[in-house]
Design a protein around this motif. Structure first.
Motif, PDB file in Angstrom:
ATOM      1  N   HIS A 140     -16.899  -4.284 -25.466  1.00 35.80           N
ATOM      2  CA  HIS A 140     -17.042  -2.947 -24.892  1.00 35.80           C
ATOM      3  C   HIS A 140     -16.061  -2.763 -23.745  1.00 35.80           C
ATOM      4  N   LEU A 141     -14.982  -2.058 -24.013  1.00 36.42           N
ATOM      5  CA  LEU A 141     -14.061  -1.720 -22.952  1.00 36.42           C
ATOM      6  C   LEU A 141     -13.470  -0.350 -23.227  1.00 36.42           C
ATOM      7  N   PRO A 142     -13.005   0.330 -22.191  1.00 37.10           N
ATOM      8  CA  PRO A 142     -12.464   1.668 -22.392  1.00 37.10           C
ATOM      9  C   PRO A 142     -11.245   1.624 -23.325  1.00 37.10           C
ATOM     10  N   LEU A 143     -11.091   2.632 -24.155  1.00 34.25           N
ATOM     11  CA  LEU A 143      -9.982   2.688 -25.097  1.00 34.25           C
ATOM     12  C   LEU A 143      -8.637   2.564 -24.366  1.00 34.25           C
ATOM     13  N   ALA A 144      -8.544   3.135 -23.172  1.00 40.60           N
ATOM     14  CA  ALA A 144      -7.306   3.054 -22.404  1.00 40.60           C
ATOM     15  C   ALA A 144      -6.943   1.612 -22.034  1.00 40.60           C
ATOM     16  N   ALA A 145      -7.915   0.713 -22.017  1.00 36.75           N
ATOM     17  CA  ALA A 145      -7.657  -0.681 -21.649  1.00 36.75           C
ATOM     18  C   ALA A 145      -7.259  -1.540 -22.842  1.00 36.75           C
ATOM     19  N   VAL A 146      -7.377  -1.014 -24.062  1.00 35.78           N
ATOM     20  CA  VAL A 146      -7.086  -1.802 -25.269  1.00 35.78           C
ATOM     21  C   VAL A 146      -5.651  -2.284 -25.323  1.00 35.78           C
ATOM     22  N   PRO A 147      -4.633  -1.446 -25.051  1.00 35.76           N
ATOM     23  CA  PRO A 147      -3.249  -1.940 -25.146  1.00 35.76           C
ATOM     24  C   PRO A 147      -2.951  -3.112 -24.226  1.00 35.76           C
ATOM     25  N   ALA A 148      -3.606  -3.169 -23.070  1.00 33.92           N
ATOM     26  CA  ALA A 148      -3.346  -4.272 -22.135  1.00 33.92           C
ATOM     27  C   ALA A 148      -3.914  -5.570 -22.676  1.00 33.92           C
TER      28      ALA A 148
END
Length: 191
Positions: A183-191
């Motif tokens: 569970h993490l924000p979609l904006a954090a996925v690329p990192a």
């Protein structure tokens, strides 16, 4: 593997050890949600395991009455051998709700209850009182509204068991998918 043999006529593993009935802890999740309903529906079937609701007994009795389902809550005795489940019953490890509960009406006052049911079930698993844990859905935003940092079951279980590397897996009879993230924000996925 010692103690196990593979049958030439039947593609399944057999053990020379006696079979033990598993004792399964079940948390009902958000008390105003569908979790208690699912738990009660599961309790109506026969199972080759002992089902233990880690929940508020009054919540389960009220929801069973609302749904018109039979329910006999039985005290849990972890010192006794687990027994197979009888339809219409549940063993109970009682945890009190923080506030009254009505289906569909979320209340942050019950967030500590949700977390406490999870913690008691995990503690029971770690003590080996339970063979497994099944969790019903929670409402993360309500838990967070109560001031409790909660991102999901996976992260909670990792912290509660001291596990550094975890994986969340979704499974059906024909497909298993392990997720690269939890569970993490979609904006954090690329990192």
């Amino acid at each position: 593997m010692p103690g196990y043999s593979r049958s030439a006529t039947k593609p399944s593993w057999t053990s020379s050890k006696p079979l033990v009935t598993p004792r399964i802890a079940i948390t009902p999740g958000e008390p105003a949600g569908i979790g208690p309903d699912i738990l009660l529906a599961v309790a109506q079937r026969e199972w080759q395991a002992e089902l233990v609701a880690v929940a508020d007994p009054d919540l389960l009795q009220a929801r069973a009455a609302l749904l018109g389902l039979p329910l006999d809550l039985l005290p849990l005795d972890t010192a006794a051998a687990a027994q197979t489940h009888r339809p219409g019953t549940l063993k109970i490890l009682p945890v009190a709700l923080g506030a009254g509960c009505r289906p569909g009406q979320l209340d942050p006052a019950n967030a500590p209850y949700v977390v406490q049911t999870l913690q008691q079930a995990v503690d029971g698993c770690l003590r080996r009182d339970f063979s497994a844990l099944v969790t019903a859905p929670v409402q993360k935003s309500v838990i967070n509204d109560a001031g409790i940092p909660f991102t999901g079951h996976t992260e909670f279980l990792a912290r509660a068991t001291g596990t550094r590397r975890v994986v969340m897996m979704l499974a059906t009879p024909g497909l298993r998918v392990a997720l690269a993230t939890t569970h993490l924000p979609l904006a954090a996925v690329p990192a």
